[in-house]
Design an enzyme around this catalytic site. Structure first.
Site, short mmCIF file in Angstrom:
data_model
loop_
_atom_site.label_atom_id
_atom_site.label_comp_id
_atom_site.label_asym_id
_atom_site.label_seq_id
_atom_site.Cartn_x
_atom_site.Cartn_y
_atom_site.Cartn_z
N GLY A 29 -21.72 -10.67 68.81
CA GLY A 29 -20.93 -11.45 69.61
C GLY A 29 -20.59 -13.08 69.53
N HIS A 35 -13.82 -10.91 63.87
CA HIS A 35 -14.19 -9.57 64.65
C HIS A 35 -12.97 -8.99 65.30
CE1 HIS A 35 -17.82 -12.25 65.43
NE2 HIS A 35 -18.47 -11.33 64.60
N ASP A 148 -19.45 -10.86 54.98
CA ASP A 148 -20.83 -10.89 54.69
C ASP A 148 -21.00 -9.59 53.41
OD1 ASP A 148 -22.13 -12.37 56.77
OD2 ASP A 148 -21.09 -11.15 57.97
N VAL A 174 -11.55 -13.28 57.31
CA VAL A 174 -10.12 -13.61 58.10
C VAL A 174 -10.50 -15.50 57.69
CG1 VAL A 174 -8.97 -14.18 60.18
CG2 VAL A 174 -9.72 -12.12 59.66
N ARG A 185 -20.89 -19.14 63.65
CA ARG A 185 -21.69 -20.34 62.95
C ARG A 185 -20.91 -21.82 62.79
NH1 ARG A 185 -25.49 -16.62 60.77
NH2 ARG A 185 -27.57 -16.69 61.93
O1 PAF Z 1 -22.75 -8.91 60.90
C1 PAF Z 1 -23.38 -9.12 62.01
O2 PAF Z 1 -22.98 -9.48 63.06
C2 PAF Z 1 -24.65 -8.37 62.10
O3 PAF Z 1 -25.48 -8.56 60.97
C3 PAF Z 1 -24.71 -6.98 62.64
C4 PAF Z 1 -24.04 -6.01 61.70
C5 PAF Z 1 -23.90 -6.84 63.79
C6 PAF Z 1 -26.08 -6.51 62.79
O4 PAF Z 1 -26.83 -7.28 63.69
#
Ligand code: PAF
Length: 289
Positions: A29, A35, A148, A174, A185
């Site tokens: 979220g 995202h 990540d 991005v 964050r």
């Molecule tokens: O990348 C993230 O936001 C989290 O590590 C994930 C993949 C949703 C797992 O909680």
């Protein structure tokens, strides 16, 4: 767009979709453009799109930011409605981790270096929740951000090892116009810290310049990152790395001819720990995702 919080409703939706392809974007979220780019790609490549919103407690260490992790479900849902998402799975903690929960999905080798060395329980938390979400949602394709970098390697390894019947798709990081990688964050950065945070991108670019001039000495690449970071008084380096993009083993000395490199780092700006990376392809490979 349906919003469901229990597993039976997700399963019913999946049954209802029948043979349709389903793209899935797992998130914690507090959504940003990074995202939404994953969602857009999932929308282009699949008949249906699902997003999960769950701040997974098991991937936070005891001294990390679980309690202050930013949340705004209503805003997230409004953004996802605008992207034509079919359903959002937003479970409570007890749905994912009922009181008698006792299992985990554990990936060994690639979880050990980098983030895993500093956050020893992190990836077990990630793989456990991602495995559960894959089993609940049963997507055709699951979308993750290159931001990540180690998570992507770990999730791919788990999907392969445990025979999940889906494709893991990795999308480019991005960035803000000044180069800062988008992250939930970033909200923690105050005043001068926001400007100082651009030093991660500048450090990666300094090493990339050397790479493009054919420097293959891994220590020179790490030194270029460290030197740039050292010039920013608000930055405190946790680690810098020049590693094999597949195994994540740290390179020592010369990088083998034709191989790529994953340049990555974790840096504290004040209390906020930021990560970033460039995945640079070698002559023998396609450009990194
Ligand atoms: O990348 C993230 O936001 C989290 O590590 C994930 C993949 C949703 C797992 O909680």
């Amino acid at each position: 767009m349906e919003v469901v919080s229990d597993i039976a409703s997700v399963r019913a939706l999946r049954r209802h979709y029948g043979d349709a392809t389903l793209g899935f974007v797992p998130t914690m979220g507090y959504l940003h453009e990074g995202h939404l780019e994953l969602v857009r790609r999932a929308r282009r490549e699949n008949d249906r799109v699902a997003v999960s919103i769950f701040v997974n407690p098991t991937q936070f260490g005891p001294t990390e930011d679980l309690s202050r992790y930013p949340r705004d479900l209503e805003r997230d849902l409004a953004l996802l409605r605008g992207e034509g998402v079919d359903f959002v799975f937003a479970p409570g903690d007890g749905v994912i981790y009922p009181p008698d929960f006792q299992s985990s999905a554990l990936v060994r080798g690639v979880t050990q270096p980098l983030e895993g060395a500093r956050r020893p329980t992190h990836f077990e938390g990630v793989t456990t929740v991602v495995a559960k979400l894959f089993n609940i949602v049963r997507p055709t394709r699951a979308y993750f951000g290159q931001k990540d970098a180690q998570q992507v390697v770990v999730v791919r390894q788990m999907a392969r090892d445990l025979n999940f019947d889906l494709d893991v798709i990795v999308c480019p990081t991005v960035r803000e116009p000044d180069g800062l990688a988008m992250s939930s964050r970033n909200k923690y950065l105050e005043g001068d810290q926001r400007r100082a945070a651009t030093v991660l991108n500048r450090a990666l670019r300094a090493a990339e310049r050397l790479w493009n001039e054919d420097t293959r000495d891994s220590e020179a690449l790490r030194a270029a990152m460290r030197d740039t970071l050292a010039a920013e008084p608000l930055a405190r380096v946790d680690y810098v790395s020049a590693a094999d993009p597949q195994t994540l083993a740290e390179y020592e000395g010369a990088i083998p001819a034709g191989a790529g490199v994953l340049l990555s780092m974790a840096v504290f700006i004040g209390r906020t720990r930021l990560i970033d990376n460039f995945n640079l392809a070698g002559a023998a490979e396609q450009p990194g995702e």
